[in-house]
Design an enzyme around this catalytic site. Structure first.
Site, PDB file in Angstrom:
ATOM      1  N   HIS A  69       0.834  -1.212   0.000  1.00 14.96           N
ATOM      2  CA  HIS A  69       0.000   0.000   0.000  1.00 14.96           C
ATOM      3  C   HIS A  69       0.868   1.262   0.000  1.00 14.96           C
ATOM      4  O   HIS A  69       0.703   2.153  -0.839  1.00 14.96           O
ATOM      5  CB  HIS A  69      -0.892  -0.034   1.245  1.00 14.96           C
ATOM      6  CG  HIS A  69      -1.797   1.147   1.400  1.00 14.96           C
ATOM      7  ND1 HIS A  69      -3.152   1.070   1.197  1.00 14.96           N
ATOM      8  CD2 HIS A  69      -1.553   2.441   1.764  1.00 14.96           C
ATOM      9  CE1 HIS A  69      -3.702   2.252   1.417  1.00 14.96           C
ATOM     10  NE2 HIS A  69      -2.745   3.106   1.765  1.00 14.96           N
ATOM     11  N   GLU A  70       1.813   1.309   0.932  1.00 13.63           N
ATOM     12  CA  GLU A  70       2.673   2.493   1.040  1.00 13.63           C
ATOM     13  C   GLU A  70       3.650   2.580  -0.133  1.00 13.63           C
ATOM     14  O   GLU A  70       3.994   3.674  -0.583  1.00 13.63           O
ATOM     15  CB  GLU A  70       3.433   2.479   2.364  1.00 13.63           C
ATOM     16  CG  GLU A  70       2.549   2.466   3.600  1.00 13.63           C
ATOM     17  CD  GLU A  70       1.568   3.619   3.642  1.00 13.63           C
ATOM     18  OE1 GLU A  70       1.861   4.690   3.049  1.00 13.63           O
ATOM     19  OE2 GLU A  70       0.491   3.462   4.252  1.00 13.63           O
ATOM     20  N   HIS A  73       1.935   4.343  -2.873  1.00 18.35           N
ATOM     21  CA  HIS A  73       1.972   5.798  -2.658  1.00 18.35           C
ATOM     22  C   HIS A  73       3.331   6.369  -3.077  1.00 18.35           C
ATOM     23  O   HIS A  73       3.406   7.387  -3.765  1.00 18.35           O
ATOM     24  CB  HIS A  73       1.755   6.119  -1.180  1.00 18.35           C
ATOM     25  CG  HIS A  73       0.353   5.943  -0.693  1.00 18.35           C
ATOM     26  ND1 HIS A  73      -0.746   6.348  -1.403  1.00 18.35           N
ATOM     27  CD2 HIS A  73      -0.129   5.411   0.469  1.00 18.35           C
ATOM     28  CE1 HIS A  73      -1.845   6.079  -0.712  1.00 18.35           C
ATOM     29  NE2 HIS A  73      -1.500   5.504   0.425  1.00 18.35           N
TER      30      HIS A  73
END
Length: 368
Positions: A69-70, A73
């Site tokens: 997820h990160e 980003h």
């Protein structure tokens, strides 16, 4: 979650550097891992000790999911030209810190949305895999990974900061109003509303229906609620502070001064009455020479007195990396962190722009 931030030293265990970006596991993540292992282990007594092993696998799977997820980003931020400082996994899930000074509503929205999308994708892969295996333990593990990723994606899309959905609200309001500060404040308030809604749904609603939530659920929801409320409140305060700091620019408060090295003589600072920034061999600011100290040296000795004899080493955090047309955020941050009435401003290449004083900042903010 993603968040614009200034670069700081990572706190925690750096497990990798990808493209120069540190990937950090915070110490608090170990607490999260222990809780997950215990909850899963104690909740499946029919598996015996294997249940705790399964809990440990779930904890690691959650860590991988958070890092995916990160990482999404971070990749999106790098892809639109924004420097990424670090990727962190901790008790609250994780966050990606990047330099958002050159961001736009579109860039911010893209960076926010790719996190949940990556979890939906990972969850779909895990769900398909869980249906392809027949062994009980692997099937449970894969289904658990799928469930956690879909839950992580859905939760992060709730429309309030500090969640990714809040970043989308921020970007939308920013686009409509043309004000990043208004976007932050609006997304912070929606974050507070979301926090209250989550607590009402998962705590108050079961009580009204006659169900008693477990102590573990109550503690966990209290922690989640505290995290969300604090994040939303921080966004509101940041927006309000940026609105105030946006009243002026660095160029309005910075005073150009001579930049000298330790071996240079005091005479090189004559144009400013002895005021100068002393830099090291790399050009990094190290100390200041003040006029009141220079005044104690007979004028005829300025040609032979090295500035090192008068230079005062400044406290940590006294250097603000910024640009002349930026608002006063970095300058004020340097003043607060160093607790110094005088700070030096440098550009992204490390070149000294000049010094800024508390008096100069106050004069601009007060419209004097």
């Amino acid at each position: 979650m993603s968040a614009p931030a200034t670069e700081t030293t990572p706190s925690g265990l750096v497990i990798a550097r990808i493209g120069g970006v540190p990937v950090v596991i915070g110490a608090s993540w170990l607490l999260l891992a222990a809780v997950i292992t215990f909850v899963v282990g104690s909740g499946s007594p029919e598996l015996g000790s294997t249940a705790y092993l399964l809990g440990g696998v779930y904890a690691v799977a959650l860590l991988v999911s958070v890092l995916v997820h990160e990482g999404a980003h971070a990749a999106a931020a790098r892809g639109v030209g924004l420097p990424v400082h670090r990727v962190v996994a901790d008790l609250w899930g994780g966050h990606t810190a990047y330099d958002g000074r050159l961001s736009t509503p579109g860039k911010a929205a893209l960076i926010a949305i790719v996190g949940p999308i990556s979890n939906f994708a990972l969850g779909a892969v895990a769900w398909v895999a869980s249906n392809a295996v027949t062994a009980d333990i692997p099937q449970r593990m894969l289904f658990g990974v799928a469930f956690v990723n879909v839950l992580l994606a859905a939760f992060n899309l709730l429309p309030g900061l500090p969640l990714d959905g809040g970043q989308l609200v921020d970007a939308l309001v920013w686009k409509v109003t043309g004000s990043r500060e208004t976007g932050l404040i609006a997304a912070g308030w929606t974050g507070r509303v979301v926090t209250v809604g989550v607590l009402l749904w998962f705590v108050v609603r079961p009580l009204v229906l006659g169900h008693q939530p477990s102590l573990t659920s109550l503690i966990w929801m209290a922690l989640v609620g505290m995290f969300m409320w604090q994040g939303a409140t921080a966004a509101i305060r940041t927006g309000q502070a940026r609105r105030m700091l946006g009243r002026g620019t660095v160029a309005q408060v910075v005073r150009p001064v001579p930049v000298v090295r330790a071996g240079d003589v005091l005479e090189t600072t004559a144009a400013t009455g002895g005021l100068a920034v002393v830099v090291d061999d790399r050009g990094a600011p190290q100390s200041l020479v003040f006029p009141q100290d220079a005044a104690n040296v007979p004028r005829d000795r300025w040609v032979s007195t090295p500035v090192s004899a008068l230079a005062r080493v400044q406290p940590a955090g006294w250097v603000a990396t910024t640009r002349r047309d930026d608002d006063l955020t970095e300058v004020v941050t340097a003043i607060q962190e160093s607790q110094s009435p005088v700070v030096v401003a440098v550009d992204e290449a490390g070149r000294v722009l000049g010094i800024a004083t508390v008096e100069a900042v106050n004069a601009v903010l007060e419209g004097r």
